[in-house]
Design an enzyme around this catalytic site. Structure first.
Site, PDB file in Angstrom:
ATOM      1  N   LYS A  45      28.543  44.562 -53.801  1.00  9.17           N
ATOM      2  CA  LYS A  45      30.228  44.215 -53.899  1.00  9.17           C
ATOM      3  C   LYS A  45      30.498  43.135 -52.762  1.00  9.17           C
ATOM      4  CE  LYS A  45      31.006  48.997 -54.545  1.00  9.17           C
ATOM      5  NZ  LYS A  45      31.412  50.454 -53.956  1.00  9.17           N
ATOM      6  N   GLN A  49      32.835  53.523 -48.806  1.00  4.65           N
ATOM      7  CA  GLN A  49      31.932  53.813 -49.597  1.00  4.65           C
ATOM      8  C   GLN A  49      31.338  55.220 -49.447  1.00  4.65           C
ATOM      9  OE1 GLN A  49      30.200  51.525 -51.531  1.00  4.65           O
ATOM     10  NE2 GLN A  49      29.039  53.221 -52.230  1.00  4.65           N
ATOM     11  N   ASP A  80      40.033  51.820 -54.850  1.00  5.60           N
ATOM     12  CA  ASP A  80      39.211  52.618 -55.727  1.00  5.60           C
ATOM     13  C   ASP A  80      40.161  53.569 -56.844  1.00  5.60           C
ATOM     14  OD1 ASP A  80      36.434  52.211 -55.911  1.00  5.60           O
ATOM     15  OD2 ASP A  80      36.021  52.952 -53.933  1.00  5.60           O
TER      16      ASP A  80
END
Length: 307
Positions: A64, A108, A131
């Protein structure tokens, strides 16, 4: 119809090349990031919070950050020890909420067992929730006439794959296999937004019902984490099959000791489908590509103007 970025196989489905499409999507993100920098004099900024030292999570975060660097997005990694207290993680998130240089926050997953995922994700400001997992963003996504600040990256990547492959969802029958918060449920909501007629099947759906639903679907999105669950003979002739599954299968011929397989039995499904995504090289590369766009969207919202 012309299918961009799909390679025709000799016998059967055209392959939807997620790697090639994701490179175009990343190039678009790079351009948008440059425009944003020219306009506002700051780079889009994302902070990634990682708790513990799971190897797969470390790899994902590294990938990422690399993607962000390549397209002109500032990324900051905040690492916490695996045995840290939940309050410490929440405090880090709250500090990032207050930091003007950070437009997007990503925690994460999975978190260690002693830390509540819902508490931590719920602490992220919805306006920085890259997200799209915050209940407010999930709620906005589910409502007609409303827009989430960010939509979950994997299902958003699936929609982009369909769009760029010239596959319309409007009026089509779509079946989503799986109902996770990360993929299945937001996927179903996005397909509804795309004017599809949507059914969701899952681990409690009797197999005969699952087979029947999939057999009628123009579009099948499999996201359940069970290798080869969806059989080729279930697929309607000419349907589009999107396989989100990434299941490691032991394989001594591979350097890593395993290979990746999807939730769909690829060999048999590709004989019946019109278009199909491979695993790997299908949906996977799109997830990070959409993260880049979400970061820029959140920055534009923060700066109060389109980028």
């Amino acid at each position: 119809a012309a299918r961009t970025m799909s390679k025709r196989k000799q016998d059967g489905a055209s392959l939807i090349d997620g790697k090639a499409i994701s490179e175009k999507v990343r190039a678009d993100a790079k351009e948008r990031a440059e425009v944003a920098f020219t306009k506002w004099g700051v780079k889009p900024g994302v902070a990634v919070v990682i708790v513990g030292d799971r190897k797969d999570s470390q790899t994902y975060v590294r990938n990422k950050q690399k993607a962000c660097d390549e397209c002109g997005i500032d990324s900051t990694k905040v690492e916490l020890k695996g045995d840290c207290k939940q309050e410490e993680v929440v405090k880090v998130v709250m500090d990032l909420n207050a930091d003007d240089k950070v437009h997007a926050i990503l925690v994460q997953l999975p978190l260690p067992a002693h830390i509540s995922e819902s508490e931590v994700l719920g602490a992220i400001s919805p306006e920085k929730d890259v997200d799209g997992f915050h209940p407010i963003n999930v709620g906005l996504l589910s409502m007609r006439g409303r827009e989430a600040y960010a939509e979950p990256c994997t299902p958003k990547g699936v929609m982009e794959l369909l769009k760029r492959s010239g596959i319309s969802t409007s009026g089509k029958r779509a079946v989503v296999v799986g109902r996770s918060n990360v993929v299945g449920t937001p996927m179903a909501m996005m397909l509804i937004r795309g004017d599809a007629t949507v059914q969701v099947v899952h681990s409690r759906t009797p197999k005969a019902d699952m087979e029947h639903c999939i057999g009628q679907a123009d579009i099948v999105v499999a996201a359940v984490g069970v290798q080869g669950l969806v059989k080729g003979e279930w697929i309607k002739e000419g349907a589009t099959v999107i396989d989100v599954g990434i299941n490691p299968i032991p394989d001594d011929t591979k350097k890593a000791g395993y290979r990746l397989a999807g939730d769909v039995d690829f060999e048999s499904a590709s004989q019946r489908a019109g278009s199909i995504t491979p695993v790997p090289g299908g949906v996977g590369p799109m997830t990070i590509a959409m993260l880049l766009h979400n970061t820029i969207d959140l920055m534009a919202h923060h700066m109060k103007g389109p980028a």
